[in-house]
Motif scaffolding. Structure first.
Motif, short mmCIF file in Angstrom:
data_model
loop_
_atom_site.label_atom_id
_atom_site.label_comp_id
_atom_site.label_asym_id
_atom_site.label_seq_id
_atom_site.Cartn_x
_atom_site.Cartn_y
_atom_site.Cartn_z
N VAL A 200 0.83 -1.21 0.00
CA VAL A 200 0.00 0.00 0.00
C VAL A 200 0.86 1.25 0.00
O VAL A 200 0.45 2.31 -0.46
CB VAL A 200 -0.96 0.00 1.21
N ALA A 201 2.10 1.11 0.51
CA ALA A 201 2.99 2.27 0.52
C ALA A 201 3.20 2.81 -0.89
O ALA A 201 3.40 4.01 -1.07
CB ALA A 201 4.32 1.89 1.16
N VAL A 202 3.13 1.93 -1.90
CA VAL A 202 3.44 2.38 -3.26
C VAL A 202 2.46 3.43 -3.77
O VAL A 202 2.87 4.54 -4.11
CB VAL A 202 3.54 1.17 -4.21
N PRO A 203 1.14 3.10 -3.83
CA PRO A 203 0.24 4.15 -4.31
C PRO A 203 0.24 5.40 -3.43
O PRO A 203 0.06 6.51 -3.95
CB PRO A 203 -1.14 3.48 -4.30
N SER A 204 0.46 5.22 -2.12
CA SER A 204 0.48 6.40 -1.25
C SER A 204 1.67 7.28 -1.56
O SER A 204 1.56 8.51 -1.63
CB SER A 204 0.52 5.97 0.22
N ALA A 205 2.84 6.64 -1.78
CA ALA A 205 4.03 7.41 -2.11
C ALA A 205 3.84 8.14 -3.43
O ALA A 205 4.19 9.31 -3.57
CB ALA A 205 5.23 6.49 -2.19
N ILE B 296 9.37 7.91 -15.40
CA ILE B 296 10.58 7.48 -14.69
C ILE B 296 10.52 7.91 -13.23
O ILE B 296 10.80 7.13 -12.32
CB ILE B 296 11.83 8.05 -15.38
N ILE B 297 10.11 9.18 -13.01
CA ILE B 297 10.01 9.63 -11.62
C ILE B 297 8.98 8.79 -10.87
O ILE B 297 9.21 8.33 -9.75
CB ILE B 297 9.63 11.12 -11.56
N GLU B 298 7.82 8.57 -11.51
CA GLU B 298 6.77 7.81 -10.84
C GLU B 298 7.28 6.43 -10.43
O GLU B 298 7.15 6.01 -9.28
CB GLU B 298 5.57 7.57 -11.79
N LEU B 299 7.87 5.74 -11.42
CA LEU B 299 8.26 4.36 -11.13
C LEU B 299 9.42 4.30 -10.16
O LEU B 299 9.45 3.46 -9.27
CB LEU B 299 8.60 3.64 -12.44
N SER B 300 10.39 5.22 -10.33
CA SER B 300 11.56 5.12 -9.45
C SER B 300 11.19 5.52 -8.02
O SER B 300 11.66 4.89 -7.07
CB SER B 300 12.70 5.98 -9.98
N SER B 301 10.33 6.54 -7.87
CA SER B 301 10.00 6.92 -6.49
C SER B 301 9.21 5.80 -5.80
O SER B 301 9.53 5.39 -4.69
CB SER B 301 9.20 8.22 -6.47
N SER B 302 8.20 5.28 -6.53
CA SER B 302 7.41 4.23 -5.87
C SER B 302 8.22 2.95 -5.75
O SER B 302 8.16 2.26 -4.73
CB SER B 302 6.12 3.98 -6.64
N GLY B 303 9.01 2.64 -6.77
CA GLY B 303 9.84 1.43 -6.73
C GLY B 303 10.87 1.51 -5.61
O GLY B 303 11.04 0.56 -4.85
N GLY B 304 11.52 2.66 -5.50
CA GLY B 304 12.51 2.83 -4.43
C GLY B 304 11.86 2.67 -3.08
O GLY B 304 12.39 2.00 -2.19
N ILE C 286 14.20 2.76 10.86
CA ILE C 286 12.95 3.26 10.26
C ILE C 286 12.78 4.74 10.61
O ILE C 286 12.34 5.54 9.78
CB ILE C 286 11.73 2.46 10.73
N THR C 287 13.15 5.08 11.85
CA THR C 287 13.02 6.48 12.25
C THR C 287 13.88 7.37 11.36
O THR C 287 13.43 8.42 10.88
CB THR C 287 13.43 6.66 13.71
N ALA C 288 15.12 6.92 11.11
CA ALA C 288 15.99 7.72 10.24
C ALA C 288 15.37 7.86 8.87
O ALA C 288 15.33 8.96 8.29
CB ALA C 288 17.36 7.04 10.15
N PHE C 289 14.84 6.77 8.35
CA PHE C 289 14.21 6.80 7.04
C PHE C 289 13.02 7.76 7.03
O PHE C 289 12.84 8.56 6.11
CB PHE C 289 13.78 5.38 6.66
N THR C 290 12.22 7.66 8.10
CA THR C 290 11.05 8.54 8.21
C THR C 290 11.46 10.00 8.22
O THR C 290 10.93 10.83 7.48
CB THR C 290 10.28 8.22 9.50
N VAL C 291 12.45 10.30 9.06
CA VAL C 291 12.87 11.70 9.20
C VAL C 291 13.44 12.20 7.88
O VAL C 291 13.09 13.29 7.41
CB VAL C 291 13.89 11.83 10.34
N LEU C 292 14.28 11.39 7.24
CA LEU C 292 14.90 11.83 5.99
C LEU C 292 13.85 12.05 4.91
O LEU C 292 13.88 13.05 4.20
CB LEU C 292 15.93 10.79 5.52
N THR C 293 12.90 11.10 4.80
CA THR C 293 11.88 11.25 3.75
C THR C 293 11.01 12.47 4.02
O THR C 293 10.69 13.23 3.10
CB THR C 293 11.01 9.99 3.67
#
Lengths: 551, 330, 152, 223
Positions: free
Chosen positions: A324-329, B65-73, B24-31
């Motif tokens: 679910v994180a994917v569509p939300s992101a 590319i942005i869509e796929l890479s952001s969601s894929g990442g 996870i906290t680091a990831f959360t804060v960075l994002t």
């Protein structure tokens, strides 16, 4: 899109002035106004309960009320806010008002059903208020069996029936939206020209019709268990109380998306308008709404990682939850990138929308802790979860509700509100909100269980509760203020032009403020694409430059 | 006033849990920071009619590319967290072989713990440092949740079924014990403390019968034996398998075959179910003869303790008329 | 009017022929007889089959026939066969989504897999006595259930 | 009001103000009805799901408990419902052809079937079970020593819950059919075309489908 309309005709507010003309109306716009009033009332009720809870928690030994009262207060807060505010607020008020206008229809497909839905909502709400007044409900809004079915005292039966009845209100609205969106679009309004607002509401309606009956009948079974002593979930009869949780979350997880998808709908509109840009990745955002709706149904088990369900199922549900994180992101990044090469106008709806993006990002990311099985074990059922879902629900739905209220206020009532106050107030909401709920993450990680009245055995929690209560007071002030200036604007505000934000879309371009009874003169024919803003042209005009030559 | 930011790390799970938690906290804060800065930058650069005119020609409305890479990442990082979390969860759910066993009964609004030598305590739990401890838990009324924040463990205690959880305390001390599942009026007071003691101290504590309660000469297995005799279980369940019933000697922890073709390990839940509703799982080769009994949760636990003490399995007799019973359910 | 409406215009006035309806009713009646008949002969027919397998076969046959009957009703009686794709999708949606609920068998099906790992059958020496802290053990048996002859 | 039974006295092509034309109106109604039926499927889905879960858990007991129901009575009721479903389909058929008499006759037959279904259910199932104390709740009595009383009670909870919910739908159907027949008979202006009949028909077919699954699950399978 089509051209300007004459405005001297009677608008929907002037169609009748008697009480009967409101209570028996079949006009979707009037029903939306009825909903706006009732939803605001229930929001007030829920907020008062929230303030009681917050005030009580400033002291580790609870000085204001008894255990019993405290339990009733947080149950009232949870149940009223969810069943009578969050699930209803945006779809029933702004969905009702805008969906027919946005797709170029004269009304919803089933106007009488729409009115009936409001009556069901009011009946459910009234029943719940009666339950609250006459003994209270103390089982928590989740009504877990066998606490709710056998052990708990209070008016649980009435409260459950209230939830059941208001569930029908939801179902009627959902059915209405689906039929309307499928069959009543104006000529030229293809699926890929639909505003994202409509897409999101369509996805939310799907969840409503698929999920609501499940919880409705489950709650009804609990009622029967209380009243007639039949036992589907009763462990005394060999039943499995965890089955209730399965059934409950089968609806109640997707219900989160019923609350937040319409919020996302609003944000898409607001971001496009105030960035003067097409929403970035329109198709991705549209499809991600449907993706969220579908995925939302296969993740319910992440509420139950420690509920004695099988660990294998826990892992399966953890995996699907990460999907679910994917569509939300996708949505968050696309809203942000909508501002790219746009012309960003920081009006009050825009500030609310930006606040939504920020808070929803935090809410979504803290979901990672809870979707991951291992990390969920410690923080589930603590204030960490409380903070998480308030970031999503309040930071999401409530801010979107306020954004929508400010954005479409001129359209709904034909008046302008004082923009300067609104802007500062939006900022105050954001700050007050963070002050309230950031400390709750910490205190949850420290191990403060939710729904606790006392915490004298862990006095180190107090400092965070005091911070949280201070934030809640700021939040309360910032939520009362709009009630004053918006009401003021109704009587004294300047008259609004049909399109005060220079926005695109049928509701702004082809429709008066406030709209006439049947929304349009004739049938609007849609020719252009959705969100055909031109930031460059607007900037050139603002700077007094000549329009750029087209080639 | 102090601002604690993390609970103490007092069990074998705590360090790994916190590591993942902070990642996870680091990831959360960075994002969050990234989204915040992105928005801020875009707002400043493209604010309406201010500063120098920006280039707004050729607007970009989508970029696959942005869509796929952001969601894929996002998905890749998410899956990393998923696998780590799942590994930890599997560890938490599977107690080691040599764990010390303690039984826990939850009721509104108290916790009752039974040690294997008969020591019992309410709203307190004494555990030795360095030894894995396995709790077998059941509730008498509503759903509770056994939660020790400093150990990073929590599991629900449901009526009608045993649940289990385990941990190894690593640091002596006094820790919070909470009920984390709303269970009614005094929910917030259903709790107490967990005392992690040095092994020698714990042994002393246990031998002296706990520090609270006056000992009474009865232990669970003995009580179970008494029940076994009172209810004349032995008239059917003898030392050897016989025509009427299979032997219970060496039953616990063994694979059982049932008439419906399924099989399962004879564990606590199986014995509990067989006492309360014996018809559900009939051992292969036998007819359904036993009647359901209604024991209390504590009596069941005592009977289980007794069955566990029944020595090595006697040589099982040949199943009686298996073919005769196989096709017939009822 | 949407483009969908104009597309499906020809179908909306479809009148299902009388004999199609009669044939469908007969099909349903026959299927009903088949499913009842199978239920009567099943114990004989499946005598040598292990009970778990027999139960599976019975379930599959009964549910399969019920499924065919339901499809016949939906397609002909309810006229979905003659409706647009949207209606067909919605007709299927509820039933497909109901199947989603079966995901909960990931729980019920695997609960017992994790039951007793960690137990060793060695006898535990119980040394010390039980405390006399007042504690009413056990769930009070429900008064309203009448189960005669529980105890010997 | 003069009642003529021979022809449909319908105004042609009444389109409500929110619609453009008749076709759009009809399709919208069909989609709306199907969306509602989706919710109905999920309603009954909960009951079926509870049944499946507990049957999984207590299979042998459930097999034994199914003997409590008589497949003959269930079979008669199944056939009655199939017939009524057929006659509703026929009613829509005749209404489309604007044959008032036949439409009314078909609807009347359907209502008769629905009534018969309920009467049979009451007389031969509910009331005898009630008299034996075989209903969930405080008065539950049970004397079969091979089946624990609590599981029997659980099973009866499922049985009464599911068939009760279904029976409630039948009852609602009877009321709606009666109203519809009356309105057709007096040429009520709200009945502008065959759509009300078709909508109610869709509902009734759904009630039939529920029973199609319910019958083998509760009456037949374990034999």
């Amino acid at each position: 899109m089509t051209t300007q309309v004459a405005t001297e005709e009677k608008n929907y507010l002037q169609e009748g002035h008697t009480l009967a003309s409101w209570l028996l109306t079949k006009d979707h716009k009037r029903i939306a106004v009825l909903y706006l009033i009732s939803v605001s009332f229930f929001f007030l009720v829920g907020s008062i309960a929230a303030m009681m809870v917050r005030l009580e928690l400033t002291s580790p030994r609870g000085v204001l009320m008894s255990n019993e009262t405290y339990n009733k207060a947080f149950t009232a807060h949870g149940a009223v806010m969810i069943f009578f505010f969050l699930l209803v607020a945006i779809p029933a008020v702004f969905g009702n008002f805008l969906i027919p206008i946005m797709i170029g229809a004269r009304d919803l497909a089933f106007p009488r059903l729409n009115l009936l839905s409001w009556y069901f909502y009011m009946a459910g709400g009234t029943m719940f208020l009666i339950a609250m007044m006459s003994g209270g409900v103390d089982a928590g809004w989740t009504f877990y069996t066998p606490l709710s079915s056998i052990y708990s005292n209070g008016q649980i039966t009435l409260a459950l029936v209230a939830a059941f009845v208001s569930g029908f209100s939801s179902i009627f609205t959902g059915v209405n939206f689906i039929a309307t969106i499928h069959k009543m679009r104006a000529p030229g309004m293809t699926w890929w020209r639909l505003p994202l607002y409509v897409w999101s509401h369509y996805a939310a309606s799907l969840i409503i019709i698929l999920g609501t009956p499940v919880v409705a009948i489950t709650l009804l079974l609990v009622v029967f268990e209380r009243v007639a002593k039949i036992g589907i979930f009763s462990p005394e009869l060999g039943g499995d109380p965890v089955l209730f949780q399965h059934m409950f979350w089968f609806y109640s997880h997707p219900a989160v998306y019923i609350m937040v998808l319409p919020g996302m709908a609003v944000i898409s509109e607001v971001m496009a308008c105030f960035s003067r840009n097409k929403v970035f990745g329109y198709k991705f955002v549209a499809l991600s709404s449907l993706g969220i709706a579908a995925l939302g149904f296969i993740v319910w088990g992440h509420h139950m990682f420690v509920s004695s369900q099988s660990m294998y199922q826990g892992i399966v549900f953890s995996f699907t939850s990460f999907l679910v994180a994917v569509p939300s992101a996708i949505k968050v990044f696309n809203w942000s990138l909508t501002m790219y090469k746009g012309s960003v106008w920081l009006a009050s709806p825009m500030i609310y929308a930006l606040g939504f993006i920020g808070l929803f990002t935090v809410g979504g990311l803290t979901g990672l802790y809870l979707a991951s099985t291992g990390t969920d074990v410690h923080v589930t059922a603590t204030y960490f979860v409380v903070a998480h879902f308030h970031y999503v629900m309040v930071g999401g739905t409530l801010l979107a509700f306020l954004a929508a209220l400010h954005f479409w206020w001129p359209k709904m009532f034909g008046v302008l509100y004082p923009e300067a106050i609104a802007k500062w107030n939006a900022l105050l909401v954001f700050i007050g909100f963070n002050l309230t709920f950031l400390p709750q993450f910490v205190v949850g990680y420290l191990g403060m269980p939710r729904r606790y009245h006392y915490y004298y055995f862990a006095p180190e929690f107090q400092v965070y509760h005091v911070m949280s209560t201070l934030g809640a007071s700021a939040l309360a002030i910032s939520l009362i203020t709009p009630a004053f200036y918006l009401t003021y604007s109704l009587f004294k505000g300047p008259k609004a032009p049909p399109n005060p934000w220079a926005a695109k879309g049928l509701e702004w371009e082809a429709c008066a403020s406030p709209p006439i009874k049947h929304n349009f003169h004739g049938v609007p024919v849609v020719v252009g694409d959705v969100y055909d803003y031109d930031a460059e042209a607007e900037e050139r005009a603002l700077r007094g430059l000549p329009p750029k030559e087209t080639h | 006033m102090n601002f604690p930011f993390a609970p103490e790390q007092a069990s074998n799970f705590a360090v790994e849990y916190d590591t993942l938690f902070y990642i996870i906290t680091a990831f959360t804060v960075l994002t969050t920071l990234f989204v915040f800065l992105l928005c801020l930058g875009l707002i400043i650069k493209y604010k309406r009619g201010s500063g120098k005119p920006e280039d707004r020609s050729n607007p970009m409305h989508h970029n696959t590319i942005i869509e796929l890479s952001s969601s894929g990442g996002f998905l890749v990082i998410g899956l990393g967290i998923f696998f780590w979390g799942a590994k930890m969860y599997l560890e938490m759910r599977q107690p080691p072989e040599n764990a010390m066993e303690i039984n826990v009964i939850g009721k509104r609004w108290m916790w009752h713990a039974q040690h294997d030598n008969g020591v019992r305590e309410n709203n307190e739990l004494h555990v030795p440092v360095g030894t894995p401890v396995k709790l077998t838990m059941i509730s008498q009324d509503v759903i509770h949740s056994f939660y020790i924040p400093q150990f990073r463990v929590q599991y629900m205690v449901v009526p009608g079924r045993y649940t289990q959880m385990w941990f190894t305390p690593t640091k002596p001390g006094k820790y919070n014990l909470f009920c984390a599942m709303h269970c009614g009026t005094q929910h917030s007071e259903m709790g107490g403390y967990v005392y992690a003691l040095e092994p020698s101290e714990f042994a002393k504590w246990k031998e002296s019968g706990g520090d609270r309660f006056r000992p009474k000469p009865e232990m669970p297995a003995a009580a179970g034996k008494q029940l076994y005799e009172d209810f004349m279980c032995g008239s059917c369940h003898t030392e050897q398998d016989n025509k009427r019933a299979p032997s219970l000697y060496g039953l616990f922890g063994r694979q059982r075959q049932f008439t419906d073709g399924s099989s399962m390990v004879a564990d606590r839940d199986y014995i509990r179910q067989s006492l309360l509703a014996p018809e559900g799982k009939i051992t292969k080769g036998y007819e359904s003869m036993m009647q359901p009994y209604s024991f209390t949760e504590e009596q069941i636990l005592e009977l289980i303790e007794y069955i566990k003490t029944l020595g090595t399995p006697a040589a099982p007799a040949a199943p009686v008329t298996a073919a005769q019973n196989a096709g017939e359910q009822r | 009017m949407s483009e969908h409406a104009s597309h499906a215009h020809d179908h909306s006035h479809h009148i299902t022929p009388f004999f199609t309806l009669v044939k469908t009713l007969m099909l349903l009646a026959v299927l009903m007889v088949v499913t009842i008949a199978w239920a009567q002969i099943a114990p004989e027919a499946l005598k040598g089959v292990p009970p778990a397998m027999a139960s599976l076969i019975n379930n599959l046959i009964a549910m399969g026939i019920a499924f065919v009957k339901a499809v016949a009703v939906i397609m002909i009686f309810m006229g979905v066969k003659y409706q647009s794709h949207v209606v067909k999708t919605y007709a299927a949606l509820g039933f497909v989504w109901f199947l989603m609920m079966f995901i909960m068998f990931a729980d019920y099906g695997t609960r017992h897999w994790e039951s007793v790992r960690g137990w060793t059958p060695e006898t535990k020496q119980m040394a010390l006595p039980r405390a006399d802290e007042p504690f009413e053990p056990g769930m009070p048996p429900r008064k309203d259930i009448h189960i005669p002859d529980q105890h010997h | 009001m003069a009642i003529s039974l021979n022809k449909m006295n319908q105004p042609q092509d009444v389109v409500y103000e929110q619609f453009e034309d008749l076709a759009q109106q009809q399709e919208t109604y069909v989609i709306g009805m199907w969306a509602f039926l989706v919710t109905e499927v999920m309603f009954f889905g909960v009951m079926f799901m509870s049944y499946v879960v507990y049957r999984w858990k207590y299979q042998p007991y459930f097999y034994a408990l199914h003997q409590e129901l008589d497949w003959r009575i269930g079979g008669i009721n199944t056939f009655i419902l199939l017939l009524s479903s057929f006659s509703v389909a026929l009613a829509v058929h005749f209404h489309q052809k604007k044959k008032k008499m036949q439409t009314l006759a078909c609807l009347g037959f359907t209502n008769l079937c629905a009534l018969a279904f309920l009467v049979i259910k009451m007389l031969f199932e509910y009331i005898p079970k009630w008299n034996h104390g075989h209903y969930p709740g405080p008065g539950f009595t049970w004397d079969n020593p091979n089946i624990p009383g609590n599981i029997a009670q659980l099973w009866y909870s499922l049985y009464f819950g599911t068939t009760g919910l279904h029976g409630l739908h039948v009852l609602i159907g009877i009321i709606l059919f009666s109203v519809l027949m009356f309105m057709i008979a007096v040429d009520h202006p709200a009945i502008t075309d065959y759509l009300p009949t078709e909508m109610l028909g869709l509902y009734w077919h759904f009630v039939d489908i529920v029973w199609i699954f319910l019958y083998p699950l509760y009456y037949l399978m374990p034999k």
